[in-house]
Design a protein around this motif. Sequence first.
Motif, short mmCIF file in Angstrom:
data_model
loop_
_atom_site.label_atom_id
_atom_site.label_comp_id
_atom_site.label_asym_id
_atom_site.label_seq_id
_atom_site.Cartn_x
_atom_site.Cartn_y
_atom_site.Cartn_z
N LEU A 12 0.81 -1.21 0.00
CA LEU A 12 0.00 0.00 0.00
C LEU A 12 0.85 1.27 0.00
CD1 LEU A 12 -2.80 -0.86 2.59
CD2 LEU A 12 -3.03 -0.63 0.11
N GLY A 13 2.13 1.12 0.28
CA GLY A 13 3.00 2.29 0.39
C GLY A 13 2.78 3.05 1.69
N ALA A 14 2.29 2.35 2.70
CA ALA A 14 1.97 2.99 3.98
C ALA A 14 3.22 3.19 4.83
CB ALA A 14 0.99 2.11 4.76
N ALA A 15 3.20 4.24 5.60
CA ALA A 15 4.24 4.42 6.61
C ALA A 15 4.01 3.35 7.67
CB ALA A 15 4.13 5.81 7.23
N ILE A 16 5.10 2.87 8.26
CA ILE A 16 4.98 1.79 9.25
C ILE A 16 5.68 2.18 10.53
CG2 ILE A 16 4.72 -0.04 7.56
CD1 ILE A 16 7.67 -0.71 7.96
N GLU A 17 5.24 1.56 11.62
CA GLU A 17 5.91 1.71 12.91
C GLU A 17 5.92 0.36 13.61
OE1 GLU A 17 4.04 4.29 15.74
OE2 GLU A 17 2.08 3.41 15.44
N PHE A 18 6.84 0.22 14.55
CA PHE A 18 6.99 -1.03 15.30
C PHE A 18 6.88 -0.72 16.79
CE2 PHE A 18 9.27 -1.56 11.35
CZ PHE A 18 8.83 -2.79 10.92
N ASP A 19 5.69 -0.38 17.23
CA ASP A 19 5.44 -0.03 18.63
C ASP A 19 4.56 -1.09 19.23
OD1 ASP A 19 4.96 1.12 21.07
OD2 ASP A 19 3.69 2.72 20.29
N THR A 20 5.10 -1.89 20.16
CA THR A 20 4.33 -2.99 20.74
C THR A 20 3.23 -2.54 21.68
OG1 THR A 20 5.89 -3.26 22.55
CG2 THR A 20 6.26 -4.58 20.57
N MET A 21 3.26 -1.32 22.14
CA MET A 21 2.26 -0.84 23.11
C MET A 21 1.07 -0.17 22.44
SD MET A 21 3.61 -1.98 25.74
CE MET A 21 2.56 -1.32 27.00
N SER A 22 1.04 -0.07 21.15
CA SER A 22 -0.03 0.62 20.45
C SER A 22 -1.21 -0.32 20.20
CB SER A 22 0.48 1.17 19.13
OG SER A 22 -0.55 1.82 18.44
N SER A 23 -2.29 0.25 19.72
CA SER A 23 -3.50 -0.51 19.44
C SER A 23 -3.55 -1.02 18.01
CB SER A 23 -4.72 0.38 19.69
OG SER A 23 -4.70 1.45 18.74
N GLY A 24 -2.57 -0.70 17.21
CA GLY A 24 -2.61 -1.09 15.81
C GLY A 24 -2.98 0.06 14.91
N LEU A 25 -3.40 1.17 15.51
CA LEU A 25 -3.72 2.37 14.76
C LEU A 25 -3.03 3.55 15.40
CD1 LEU A 25 -7.56 1.92 14.31
CD2 LEU A 25 -5.81 1.55 12.60
N ALA A 26 -2.33 4.31 14.63
CA ALA A 26 -1.71 5.53 15.14
C ALA A 26 -2.68 6.67 14.87
CB ALA A 26 -0.38 5.79 14.45
N LEU A 27 -3.31 7.19 15.90
CA LEU A 27 -4.29 8.25 15.73
C LEU A 27 -3.76 9.56 16.25
CD1 LEU A 27 -7.42 6.31 16.96
CD2 LEU A 27 -6.72 6.71 14.62
N SER A 28 -4.21 10.63 15.64
CA SER A 28 -3.82 11.94 16.13
C SER A 28 -4.80 12.38 17.20
CB SER A 28 -3.80 12.94 14.98
OG SER A 28 -5.09 13.01 14.39
N GLY A 29 -4.33 13.20 18.09
CA GLY A 29 -5.04 13.85 19.17
C GLY A 29 -6.41 13.34 19.58
N ASN A 30 -7.46 13.71 18.85
CA ASN A 30 -8.81 13.47 19.33
C ASN A 30 -9.42 12.13 18.88
OD1 ASN A 30 -9.27 13.92 16.65
ND2 ASN A 30 -10.47 15.79 16.91
N GLY A 31 -8.73 11.35 18.10
CA GLY A 31 -9.24 10.05 17.68
C GLY A 31 -10.34 10.12 16.64
#
Length: 101
Positions: free
Chosen positions: A61-80
């Motif tokens: 998909l050409g998506a930016a990726i992160e490897f954070d084990t404590m996240s919910s699977g979605l990186a959301l900004s401020g207010n969700g």
Amino acid sequence: MRYDYSMRLRDDVNSVVERAFKTAGIVNITGTAERVRIMNLAENVALEDIEYLVLRAAQLLGAAIEFDTMSSGLALSGNGIVEGGEPAISPLILSQPASIQ
């Protein structure tokens, strides 16, 4: 690593990765893989194998990726809230890895 994953597992990977990408613009590999693993517990696929599938789907998909084990699977900004005023997917909160035992 297995190569004979079910069509349902592959479809779940693709849909969850695409939803995370559309929602946040970034895919958390570990969190997203854990979400898919829980959706497919009966298949007993290792988290590392699902992480590989999630990584490949995100790269396609050409998506930016992160490897954070404590996240919910979605990186959301401020207010969700996603653009358009639509609330984001509720996070999956696990205190311990899920098991079918």
